[in-house]
Design a protein around this motif. Structure first.
Motif, mmCIF file in Angstrom:
data_model
loop_
_atom_site.group_PDB
_atom_site.id
_atom_site.type_symbol
_atom_site.label_atom_id
_atom_site.label_comp_id
_atom_site.label_asym_id
_atom_site.label_seq_id
_atom_site.Cartn_x
_atom_site.Cartn_y
_atom_site.Cartn_z
ATOM 1 N N LYS A 109 11.928 -5.282 5.161
ATOM 2 C CA LYS A 109 12.151 -4.671 3.807
ATOM 3 C C LYS A 109 13.515 -3.990 3.936
ATOM 4 O O LYS A 109 13.810 -3.267 5.300
ATOM 5 C CB LYS A 109 11.104 -3.533 3.781
ATOM 6 C CG LYS A 109 9.769 -4.040 3.238
ATOM 7 C CD LYS A 109 8.582 -2.903 3.285
ATOM 8 C CE LYS A 109 7.512 -3.576 3.158
ATOM 9 N NZ LYS A 109 6.428 -2.456 3.212
ATOM 10 N N PRO A 167 16.215 -1.130 1.089
ATOM 11 C CA PRO A 167 16.391 -0.905 -0.257
ATOM 12 C C PRO A 167 17.372 -1.630 -1.082
ATOM 13 O O PRO A 167 17.378 -1.422 -2.437
ATOM 14 C CB PRO A 167 16.826 0.571 0.032
ATOM 15 C CG PRO A 167 17.695 0.638 1.112
ATOM 16 C CD PRO A 167 17.053 -0.539 1.753
ATOM 17 N N ASP A 202 0.584 -1.118 -0.124
ATOM 18 C CA ASP A 202 0.022 -0.088 -0.061
ATOM 19 C C ASP A 202 0.923 1.158 -0.205
ATOM 20 O O ASP A 202 0.319 2.324 -0.194
ATOM 21 C CB ASP A 202 -0.841 -0.041 1.003
ATOM 22 C CG ASP A 202 -0.317 0.131 2.570
ATOM 23 O OD1 ASP A 202 0.921 -0.528 2.577
ATOM 24 O OD2 ASP A 202 -0.839 0.741 3.546
ATOM 25 N N ASP A 203 2.216 1.283 0.206
ATOM 26 C CA ASP A 203 3.105 2.205 0.167
ATOM 27 C C ASP A 203 3.647 2.685 -1.139
ATOM 28 O O ASP A 203 4.240 1.705 -1.478
ATOM 29 C CB ASP A 203 4.239 2.081 1.448
ATOM 30 C CG ASP A 203 4.989 3.340 1.211
ATOM 31 O OD1 ASP A 203 4.551 4.472 0.996
ATOM 32 O OD2 ASP A 203 6.401 3.023 1.766
ATOM 33 N N SER A 204 3.128 3.721 -1.535
ATOM 34 C CA SER A 204 3.458 3.971 -3.067
ATOM 35 C C SER A 204 5.224 3.939 -3.336
ATOM 36 O O SER A 204 5.639 3.468 -4.418
ATOM 37 C CB SER A 204 3.025 5.387 -3.557
ATOM 38 O OG SER A 204 3.274 6.317 -2.727
ATOM 39 N N MET A 205 5.782 4.382 -2.135
ATOM 40 C CA MET A 205 7.185 4.498 -2.506
ATOM 41 C C MET A 205 8.034 3.023 -2.398
ATOM 42 O O MET A 205 8.610 2.682 -3.189
ATOM 43 C CB MET A 205 7.937 5.286 -1.183
ATOM 44 C CG MET A 205 8.509 6.428 -1.449
ATOM 45 S SD MET A 205 8.829 7.514 -0.049
ATOM 46 C CE MET A 205 10.304 7.435 -0.634
ATOM 47 N N ALA A 206 7.539 2.199 -1.495
ATOM 48 C CA ALA A 206 8.012 0.838 -1.614
ATOM 49 C C ALA A 206 7.776 0.147 -2.773
ATOM 50 O O ALA A 206 8.396 -0.649 -3.335
ATOM 51 C CB ALA A 206 7.533 -0.017 -0.172
ATOM 52 N N LYS A 207 6.429 0.493 -3.199
ATOM 53 C CA LYS A 207 5.625 -0.202 -4.345
ATOM 54 C C LYS A 207 6.692 0.178 -5.584
ATOM 55 O O LYS A 207 7.080 -0.851 -6.217
ATOM 56 C CB LYS A 207 4.365 0.243 -4.493
ATOM 57 C CG LYS A 207 3.444 -0.621 -5.598
ATOM 58 C CD LYS A 207 2.123 -0.137 -5.639
ATOM 59 C CE LYS A 207 2.275 1.215 -6.560
ATOM 60 N NZ LYS A 207 0.834 1.591 -6.737
ATOM 61 N N SER A 208 6.940 1.352 -5.776
ATOM 62 C CA SER A 208 7.656 1.874 -6.973
ATOM 63 C C SER A 208 8.955 1.319 -6.905
ATOM 64 O O SER A 208 9.541 0.910 -7.927
ATOM 65 C CB SER A 208 7.949 3.300 -6.659
ATOM 66 O OG SER A 208 6.730 3.936 -6.812
ATOM 67 N N LEU A 209 9.706 1.214 -5.530
ATOM 68 C CA LEU A 209 10.986 0.646 -5.495
ATOM 69 C C LEU A 209 11.021 -0.949 -5.869
ATOM 70 O O LEU A 209 11.759 -1.562 -6.593
ATOM 71 C CB LEU A 209 11.229 0.705 -4.135
ATOM 72 C CG LEU A 209 12.845 0.628 -3.732
ATOM 73 C CD1 LEU A 209 13.563 1.620 -4.219
ATOM 74 C CD2 LEU A 209 12.976 0.494 -2.006
#
Lengths: 427, 207
Positions: free
Chosen positions: B105, B107, B9-16
């Motif tokens: 998680k 990066p 649900d977190d757009s940043m993590a999803k993009s990553l």
């Protein structure tokens, strides 16, 4: 000057006095022993050893003095002088020791024996008030404390337990009453029926509950505070998701920032080297990072969340038609959307539906969402399986509910009710 | 190529994650959805080999709960549970509910791709240790399992009696444990304790 003969008399007189005193004491102890029930050593040994011989001696003395000597009665000193010195001494010592021994025995026995007096004495020493009376209120036994309380409450020591009780309870037909006395103490009065000597009696007791009452008031106060804190904690929990998600997002950001440091160094190196390939890599990294941050900067809106639902529904060939507005509060909205997702799963899996209808209304602090679909009607009663039962549990945990009904045409209606959470803040 | 579904649900993590998968040679991103509640349905109609499943997802849907359902209905789909929260229960529950691997998680592209590769080869990858965080004056590793359990219930805002009923303890036992935890952490009130434990992510109730 006292002569030897006089000294002899005085000594013998002392011994005789001891003999007489111990004999009299022994008689007293024997009489005392006979006032209580049962056979004891005192009752048998003391009379045999001392009392009867004493009586016999007196009788013999009387016989000897009155009937044998007639009016020529020898003086007491003469009689003492005539007696055998050693026998007298032994008799006196034996008599004293035996009497002393049984006196101690009786004293111990008295200490371990409950007597009327000891009962009264014990009751008077009680910190609580107590009174036994017969059914008419005539007092059988009462202690100092209840008399004192009676004086404080009624101005006089009570003489009838029934009248006293009626006065303190205000003529109500109750058996328990708590009263605050003028001195600030709080007393709990109870009345109960007891059997006393096979007769019906009444027991009135008064217990000082001042400390207990104060503790209870403090506990109640603490409980109220605790309830309030728990209520706010519950409300806070409804909104804590935002905090948790923010924390998760922050963790990701921190890690990406760490990566950015490396990207920066790589870029400086690439620029310094003027190497096209390195520069391209650096550009790619910056594009990547900026893309991530661009995504992160986006704020989530209602339409985004709905879009998620529509997106999956569309990929399955299902259209979602919503009538009404979604709740503004995040926690309430989430529960409605979770219910919508579950209803969608149900509609696709069991009804082959192509359209899910969602009807949302708000009344009396509760949001109600009704989910129906255009698919196959269920054949008979449906059993609530894993998905719907998990949802029911989750709704219950959040003070909501889930009901399954059937429409006029047999179509399945899933109705979800969720309270409008106001949110909370812990100070 | 293996089809990967991201549930995040977190757009940043999803993009990553999207970026990592797009760049990888062995995986193809089929979709990225925000709520675990829709993942099972998605798998019904789409060809998915691997799911990267967050625990806290949109609509307050638990990735762990839905992982169990997906495994039951689609046993061939591999699931990697991922989270950045140190909640002690997550690893045990992920194992119990049949998730194939677990990832805290980070990066690092190499790390997640390595876990994905090994999971697809049939390995089960789980962290050896729980993430350790500080709550008050105590470290998360200072608490016993039972203390963590009581702490989790404490964040619900329920009374000691309600918590005791739920855990089949006496209220006195609950109070005793709360007192011990307060002593360990140095917090003055249970409210402070509950908020700190919840916000630090040591215990997350309802997922």
């Amino acid at each position: 000057m006292i002569t030897y003969g006089e000294l002899n008399y005085i000594f013998k007189a002392i011994i005789m006095s001891l003999l007489y005193i111990s004999s009299v004491a022994a008689t007293g102890i024997t009489v005392m022993a006979y006032t209580r029930k049962g056979i004891t050593a005192t009752k048998i040994i003391l009379p045999v050893l001392i009392v009867f011989p004493l009586i016999l001696c007196i009788l013999l003395k009387l016989v000897k003095e009155v009937f044998i000597f007639g009016s020529d009665i020898p003086s007491l000193l003469q009689a003492i002088n005539d007696s055998n010195y050693i026998i007298l001494t032994l008799l006196a010592l034996c008599s004293v020791f035996v009497t002393l021994f049984f006196f101690i025995v009786e004293l111990k026995h008295k200490k371990n024996t409950v007597t009327t007096f000891s009962i009264k004495e014990s009751l008077d020493n009680l910190p609580d008030g107590i009174c036994y009376a017969n059914e008419d209120g005539v007092i059988i036994l009462s202690n100092h404390k209840i008399n004192t309380i009676s004086s404080i409450l009624t101005g006089t020591v009570f003489s009838n337990a029934n009248i006293f009780w009626n006065e303190i309870v205000g003529y109500e037909n109750i058996n328990r009453k708590t009263l605050l006395l003028q001195d600030g103490t709080i007393w709990n009065f109870t009345r109960e029926k007891v059997i006393f000597d096979d007769k019906k009696a009444v027991k009135i007791s008064a217990t000082d509950i001042t400390e207990l009452h104060n503790l209870s008031v403090r506990l109640q106060d603490n409980n109220e505070k605790m309830k309030e804190i728990n209520k706010r904690l519950k409300e806070y929990n409804k909104n804590v998701e935002v905090v948790t998600r923010s924390r998760e997002r922050l963790e990701t950001k921190i890690r990406i920032h760490a990566d950015l440091g490396e990207t920066l160094l790589a870029s400086r190196y690439a620029l310094a080297q003027a190497n096209t390939e390195d520069c391209m890599n650096a550009i790619e990294k910056w594009t990547f990072a900026s893309g991530i941050f661009k995504e992160g900067a986006k704020t989530k809106s209602n339409s985004d969340q709905m879009e998620q639902l529509f997106k999956v529904a569309n990929s399955l060939g299902v259209e979602i038609k919503i009538n009404g507005s979604l709740p503004a509060t995040e926690a309430t909205k989430n529960l409605i959307l979770l219910s919508a997702a579950e209803s969608l799963t149900n509609a696709v899996r069991h009804a082959d539906a192509t359209c899910l209808f969602v009807d949302i209304s708000f009344e009396n602090g509760f949001y109600t969402a009704k989910f129906t679909n255009d698919g196959k009607k269920p054949e008979g009663e449906i059993s609530v399986g894993g998905g719907l039962s998990s949802l029911t549990k989750k709704l219950k945990e959040n003070e909501g509910s889930l009901n399954i009904n059937y429409g006029e045409n047999g179509e399945l209606i899933i109705t979800v009710q969720v309270p409008e959470f106001t949110g909370g803040e812990i100070i | 190529m293996m089809n990967v579904l991201i549930v995040e649900d977190d757009s940043m993590a999803k993009s990553l994650l999207e970026m990592y998968i797009t760049k990888s040679e062995n995986y193809r991103l089929v979709d990225a959805i925000a709520s675990a509640s829709m993942a099972e349905l998605y798998c019904t109609r789409n060809n998915v080999d691997l799911i990267l499943m967050d625990v806290l997802t949109e609509f307050e849907a638990s990735g762990l709960d839905y992982a169990e359902r997906i495994k039951k209905n689609h046993p061939n789909i591999k699931i990697i549970i991922m989270t950045s929260l140190p909640e002690y229960d997550f690893i045990e529950r992920a194992k119990a509910q049949g998730a194939d691997s677990f990832w805290y998680k980070s990066p690092s592209q190499d790390e997640i791709i390595d876990i994905m590769d090994r999971t697809m080869q049939g390995e089960n990858i789980y962290p050896n240790n729980h993430a350790v965080i500080k709550v008050g004056e105590a470290l998360s590793s200072d608490f016993t399992k039972l203390e963590i359990k009581i702490l989790r219930e404490l964040t619900s805002g329920d009374t000691d009696e309600e918590i005791a009923n739920r855990l089949n303890f006496s209220p006195w036992t609950v109070r005793k444990y709360v007192k011990t935890i307060l002593e360990k952490t140095g917090f003055k009130s249970r409210t402070q304790l509950a908020i700190a434990a919840r916000e630090k992510g040591l215990v997350v109730k309802g997922y």
